[in-house]
Motif scaffolding. Structure first.
Motif, PDB file in Angstrom:
ATOM      1  N   GLU A 170       2.578 -70.049 -22.873  1.00 51.68           N
ATOM      2  CA  GLU A 170       1.786 -71.634 -23.006  1.00 51.68           C
ATOM      3  C   GLU A 170       2.579 -72.490 -23.933  1.00 51.68           C
ATOM      4  N   CYS A 171       2.732 -72.057 -25.141  1.00 50.24           N
ATOM      5  CA  CYS A 171       3.418 -72.737 -26.214  1.00 50.24           C
ATOM      6  C   CYS A 171       4.993 -73.011 -25.983  1.00 50.24           C
ATOM      7  N   TYR A 182       2.635 -66.311 -38.958  1.00 49.61           N
ATOM      8  CA  TYR A 182       2.838 -67.231 -38.287  1.00 49.61           C
ATOM      9  C   TYR A 182       4.382 -67.590 -37.785  1.00 49.61           C
ATOM     10  N   GLY A 183       4.421 -68.468 -37.088  1.00 48.63           N
ATOM     11  CA  GLY A 183       5.884 -68.823 -36.556  1.00 48.63           C
ATOM     12  C   GLY A 183       6.491 -70.185 -36.896  1.00 48.63           C
ATOM     13  N   ILE A 184       7.997 -70.394 -36.804  1.00 48.27           N
ATOM     14  CA  ILE A 184       8.466 -71.584 -37.143  1.00 48.27           C
ATOM     15  C   ILE A 184       9.004 -72.195 -35.884  1.00 48.27           C
ATOM     16  N   VAL A 211       3.700 -72.667 -36.465  1.00 50.22           N
ATOM     17  CA  VAL A 211       3.049 -72.452 -35.164  1.00 50.22           C
ATOM     18  C   VAL A 211       2.294 -71.239 -35.438  1.00 50.22           C
ATOM     19  N   PHE A 212       1.195 -71.063 -34.193  1.00 51.69           N
ATOM     20  CA  PHE A 212       0.424 -69.921 -34.346  1.00 51.69           C
ATOM     21  C   PHE A 212      -0.424 -69.666 -35.698  1.00 51.69           C
ATOM     22  N   SER A 213      -1.051 -70.887 -36.188  1.00 57.06           N
ATOM     23  CA  SER A 213      -1.444 -70.589 -37.407  1.00 57.06           C
ATOM     24  C   SER A 213      -3.041 -70.784 -37.168  1.00 57.06           C
ATOM     25  N   GLY A 214      -3.471 -71.080 -36.233  1.00 59.22           N
ATOM     26  CA  GLY A 214      -4.778 -71.292 -35.676  1.00 59.22           C
ATOM     27  C   GLY A 214      -5.534 -72.616 -35.825  1.00 59.22           C
ATOM     28  N   GLU A 215      -4.358 -73.604 -35.928  1.00 54.00           N
ATOM     29  CA  GLU A 215      -4.573 -74.962 -35.796  1.00 54.00           C
ATOM     30  C   GLU A 215      -4.215 -75.652 -34.574  1.00 54.00           C
TER      31      GLU A 215
END
Length: 288
Positions: free
Chosen positions: A29-30, A273-275, A260-264
């Motif tokens: 989705e991202c 998490y990703g960049i 990204v993918f940090s829960g925010e």
């Protein structure tokens, strides 16, 4: 051009089939929402004893080795299928580098919206024992994005202070393999080197002339990409670490970079998490 790196930590006893599928769906989705052009993934696995997938099912797959076997639960295969279900065509390569937890083929991958023209793989570690967790590799894909050809490298490095397989030696081998390439190179992945530790892995890469995309995007300080304790770091990771990066061989104009993918904005789908970076264009290389 948008590029992303993520240590997916895709398989493990703590990851149920439901969570596995949810993680894949969130990543797909991202990628679709952000229209990401190239994604580098680390710790993307498959179960050794799982049934192999027939070649006709591997649309868009470019192997780095003719002996590569893709199995039913390969994380990247699952991601590609979810993207395809949404009408998105992505090309991909995956290579297993070592055994993970004795039952998984732990690998590296590069995924692209644009056709992959060539794939190479390199051993970075001295030893090449598939059963040894210190075995390290990089996988590189040559891709032409919007008329500009570049190499995108996914890697998972060792530790700076490791006496058997030190980071510096691995980086030196990678530099030697990439030294003949004329176009730009994006080096992406888990470097196991905190940005706030001086005179270790992060500084070593920087002194080799690589540009840290995160800082080139206007960020003054790195954000954490590992929020807590993970294998290999123990208590040192409890405060959070930044060990995941995107580097460019030549200076670039970076519009933005974010975690990204940090829960925010996106859910947490890994122990990393990703960049995600948005790059405008490559600047003219001096002296060429």
């Amino acid at each position: 051009m948008k590029i992303m790196t993520l240590n997916a930590h895709s398989h493990g006893a703590e990851i149920s089939e439901d969570i596995f599928q949810e993680n894949l769906a969130a990543l797909a989705e991202c990628i679709i929402r952000q229209q990401v052009d190239v994604i580098a993934l680390q710790e993307v696995c498959q179960t050794m004893g799982m049934e192999a997938v027939e070649e006709k099912e591997l649309q868009g797959f470019i192997p780095s080795d003719s002996q590569t076997v893709i199995r039913r639960d390969n994380y990247v295969l699952g991601l590609i299928r979810k993207l395809r279900q949404e009408g998105r065509q992505y090309y991909w390569t995956w290579d297993g580098i070592k055994a993970g937890y004795e039952i998984y083929d732990e690998g590296l991958a590069v995924i692209s919206r644009f056709p992959i023209e060539c794939v190479e793989e390199y051993y970075l570690s001295n030893q090449r024992d598939y059963q040894n967790w210190k075995t390290r590799k990089a996988i590189a894909a040559e891709i032409c994005v919007d008329g500009e050809k570049s190499w995108f490298v996914s890697t998972h490095m060792g530790w700076w202070e490791d006496e058997e397989e030190p980071f510096a030696g691995q980086m030196d081998r990678l530099m030697a393999k990439l030294s003949h390439k004329k176009c730009n190179i994006y080096l992406m992945g888990d470097f196991n080197s905190p940005a706030d530790e001086k005179h270790t892995g992060y500084d070593y890469v920087k002194t080799q002339g690589w540009t840290d995309i995160w800082l080139a995007g206007g960020n003054r300080e790195h954000e954490i990409t590992v929020p807590g304790k993970i294998d290999g770091w123990g208590k040192k990771a409890e405060k959070g670490l930044c060990i995941d990066y995107i580097w460019s061989k030549y200076p670039v104009e970076t519009i933005s970079s974010r975690v990204v993918f940090s829960g925010e904005t996106e859910p947490v789908i890994s122990d990393h998490y990703g960049i995600l970076s948005d790059i405008c264009r490559k600047q003219e290389k001096k002296g060429e």
